[in-house]
Design an enzyme around this catalytic site. Sequence first.
Site: not given
Ligand code: ATP
Length: 566
Positions: A42, A269, A279
């Site tokens: 995102e 994660r 984020k």
């Molecule tokens: P949010 O959804 O809370 O804004 P997010 O970190 O999940 O934050 P995304 O942009 O949705 O942000 O993440 C993109 C991809 O990265 C998703 O598939 C998510 O599962 C993966 N991802 C996010 N944080 C982690 C992490 N700490 N470790 C591994 N993969 C991650």
Amino acid sequence: MTEIKEEIPVEEGGLNFIEQEIKEDLAAGKNGGRLSTRFPPEPNGYLHIGHAKAFIMDFGAAEKFGGTCNLRFDDTNPQKEDTEYVEAIKRDIHWLGYDWGDRLYYASDYFPQLYDLAVRMIKEGKAYVDEQTSEEIAAQKGTPTQPGVDSPYRNRPIEENLDLFQRMNAGEFPDGAMVLRAKIDMASSNMHFRDPIMYRIIHTPHWRTGEKWKVYPMYDFAHGQSDYFEGVTHSICTLEFVPHRPLYEYFVKELADESYCPRQIEFNRLNLTYTVMSKRKLLQLVKEGLVRGWDDPRMPTICGLRRRGYTPSSIKDFVNRIGYTRYEALNHIELLEHSVREDLNKTATRVSVVQNPVKLILTNYPEGKTEMMSMENNPENPSEGKHEMPFTRELWIEREDFMENPPKKFFRLSPDKEVRLKGAYIIKCTGVKKNENGEIEEIYAEYYPDTLSGMPGSDRKVKGTLHWVSVPTAVCAEVRDYDRLFAVEDPSSAEGDFRDLLNPESLKIRENVMLEPWLAERIKAGDHYQFQRLGYYTVDPDSTQEHPVFNKTIGLKDTWAKMMKK
Ligand code: ATP
Ligand code: MG
């Protein structure tokens, strides 16, 4: 989550569990033997090392098995998203060595199809417009052990739902006035099936589609369908999406026949000690000026790590070491640092820099004389050759390398003691000059002319070797020294405001650092060096020829190896 797991997951045939599943699917001829993955960020913030773990999997698996990986921006919330983030995300993925080719997509590309699907579901009695507040909807959700309560709008006639949904999108109602919900099962044991929200009203213009839409799909109503539209075969994500998987499949089935449904596979994660990976929190640190920006070298963002001096191969090496599993873990930041140190040890050029200078005067060395000493660029890789460094009567050495009244095991310089100046002569300290406050201003010594390094008969052993920089040719630089961003090991699980847990000592600026001239001549942002005896340092983009700036990347001591010995 406070449990720290060191064990590296067992992998069969060098494949992690996701790669094994992919291999089996391909061998079974699923999807006609096709592999298509995607990375779906995102654009509401910069990528961090957790995202790197995710896209190393997505792009890496595609590479390994001859498939493709799409980059898809999940741009379904115009209130939080921005092109600045889009560009940064692309840059960071490229920097780690991956490319999506011509497969760049946006969830907003699918807004028309998603809207059509919503209309169709309304017509089939599978969706309804709910005018309750989000608080009311939340209160009716029930709990995992208690069924939810039906919304009073749940059985609204189809025509009314259609009319309201169209007017929602026409901008007739303010944000939050109503939502479109799927009519599934308010008593489902899976909370995500309790009439999930499909669409909400947002009046903020979208950076790609402008004012065209006033309703925007929720993640659950957009993600699976987007995968479906792109022909994704393996939709790899993190464990928090496990309970979403049935809903993911439910919505895809509204579009697909039995022959194809993208397969969602979840892994743990990445969480790192002494940092946060949310984020929202990282954005807060930036917005409130608690760090110097998204690329502050203390941040776990990819651009922060790059500025700090971490390399793509060290990040990949770290991700490879921690592996992919199905249990949550907290990984030690020291392991990441270990990977960085290993990589830089192989590649970083060795130079002489004095970070806390005090003047050393060799009283028996001729004034005005300069000898050029030959210094190895990298003992790990002799093919990198040598460079020359001027040696003169006045030299800078580290203040910490001298003690007037040393304890027994101090093998550096002190009155009447001998040390070797690296790559040059053995010297003997003869005295000091102090200022009115009793601080040492100058240190005096005599050198032994027959002890030049590498010369016959010069192999007399002394216990200490000091690095040095010649005074007349030294160039003054700024060095930014970093410590942990947070003072506690697991700030995400700690009570209270996470900002109170920041380490107040995480940035220390040194202004009077002395560089050898050979280094000062080749200042280029992003270049890595080993400052002899001090650590690994990287040239900061703030550098100019007149004012070089370095970031301390990592110290020399392998703290990881030490932890593993305990
Ligand atoms: P949010 O959804 O809370 O804004 P997010 O970190 O999940 O934050 P995304 O942009 O949705 O942000 O993440 C993109 C991809 O990265 C998703 O598939 C998510 O599962 C993966 N991802 C996010 N944080 C982690 C992490 N700490 N470790 C591994 N993969 C991650
Ligand atoms: Mg997310």
